[in-house]
Design an enzyme around this catalytic site. Structure first.
Site, short mmCIF file in Angstrom:
data_model
loop_
_atom_site.label_atom_id
_atom_site.label_comp_id
_atom_site.label_asym_id
_atom_site.label_seq_id
_atom_site.Cartn_x
_atom_site.Cartn_y
_atom_site.Cartn_z
CE LYS A 93 -2.98 3.01 2.67
NZ LYS A 93 -4.02 2.73 4.10
N GLY A 154 -8.58 9.14 8.70
CA GLY A 154 -8.99 9.36 10.26
C GLY A 154 -9.97 10.41 10.39
CB ALA A 181 -8.41 7.42 3.90
N GLY A 182 -11.28 8.05 5.39
CA GLY A 182 -12.02 8.84 5.50
C GLY A 182 -13.67 8.30 5.90
CG ASN A 203 -6.98 1.18 11.23
OD1 ASN A 203 -5.69 0.89 11.22
ND2 ASN A 203 -7.35 1.08 12.49
CB THR A 204 -9.76 5.91 12.47
OG1 THR A 204 -8.17 5.93 11.91
CG2 THR A 204 -9.85 6.80 13.57
#
Lengths: 254, 65
Positions: A93, A154, A181-182, A203-204
């Site tokens: 990645k 995040g 992301a996001g 993830n977050t």
């Protein structure tokens, strides 16, 4: 299920391994999500790396190492080389960042690093923007997967530019596409899949939820729902109402 | 000799990278190395000699998104 560089993975959910309250909760979240890929990183060995390596091996799913934190082509390429040896995978990645407030990809350096890595046999998953020119350049560089951001890493803001993401999907119908992301909510993940994306990387949103295991399950269900919805060919939105109940046969009462 | 190991100044005898890793307890560990900013593959560690002022990075698997 998504196919990345000829490898079919078992779920369109790609889940990160960072920020969980504990390793046990992380492992439980992976089980609840049935994620198809786990993202990992490399950091200076301070004693924790060996246990973490055992933990991710226990997840029994493919790992996707990242180049998070890299700000230059050289850093990213060297990190990728170390990751390939350490994790025994050509997958990388690729993140090259310029602006630390938004963690927006440095798309110029990204394309250059992608070209170097692809020529060296890497299978590159570039974290990119939803810009059609950048995406085209990455494909020219040898990428077979594109991972445009939904919103800054995040931030949990969801898909900032659904129009742009839809354009990428339409322009590159044969390329494996991931919203990376996001994502903050299951509805964001569902929206990405409804747009026809092959997978979602997050993830977050799971790790920092009050109950990461429950949120992992919620994300899995939303992604499955979005995937089914896309395959079911949704109706077009319209401006005016269109009655669903038949008007024919209505009693005259007034 | 004095080298910079993961950003910190360390006195190690080496002389090879492989022996330096053994001196810090990482002979058998799952780590990857870079010497002076360039990737150093594991098979090359035993034949690579450190010199004063070298910067050695030793990284391991870690959490990531």
């Amino acid at each position: 299920m998504p196919v990345f560089y000829g490898t079919e993975v078992e779920s369109p959910l790609m889940l990160g391994t960072a920020l969980y309250p504990s390793p046990a909760i992380m492992a439980e979240a992976f089980r609840a999500s049935r994620a198809g890929i786990a993202t990992v990183s490399l950091r200076r060995e301070g004693g924790a790396g060996q246990d973490f390596h055992a933990l991710i091996k226990g997840l029994n799913i493919p790992v996707l190492p990242n180049t998070a934190g890299c700000h230059s082509v050289r850093e990213a390429v060297t990190t990728a080389q170390m990751a390939r040896e350490l994790f025994g995978t050509p997958w990388i990645k690729l993140e090259v960042i310029r602006d630390d407030d938004t963690l927006c990809p440095d798309v110029i350096a990204l394309v250059e690093a992608a070209r170097i890595l692809a020529e060296d046999g890497f299978q590159v998953f570039p974290y990119c923007t939803e810009d059609l020119s950048v995406c085209g350049r990455l494909l020219d560089a040898g990428c077979e997967v594109l991972m445009p951001w939904g919103a800054p890493i995040g931030s949990g803001r969801g898909l900032n530019n659904p129009y742009g993401l839809r354009s990428v999907r339409a322009h590159f119908p044969e390329v494996a596409l991931v919203v990376d992301a996001g994502i903050g909510l299951p509805s964001h993940a569902a929206q990405a899949m409804e747009l026809g994306y092959d997978a979602v990387l997050l993830n977050t949103a799971v790790a920092k939820a009050g109950d990461p295991v429950a949120m992992a399950r919620a994300m899995a269900l939303a992604i499955e729902a979005g995937q089914l919805a896309h395959a079911a060919n949704p109706i077009e939105a319209r401006d005016m109402a269109a009655p669903s109940t038949p008007l024919f046969g209505m009693a005259v009462l007034g | 000799m004095k080298i910079t190991l993961n950003g910190e100044s360390r006195e190690l005898t080496g002389p090879t990278v492989q022996e330096a890793l053994a001196q810090i307890g990482l002979a058998e560990a799952k780590v990857a190395t870079a010497l002076n900013g360039a990737f150093l593959p594991a098979p090359a560690r035993a034949a690579t000699t450190l010199k004063d002022g070298d910067a050695l990075e030793v990284v391991a698997p870690m959490q990531g998104g």
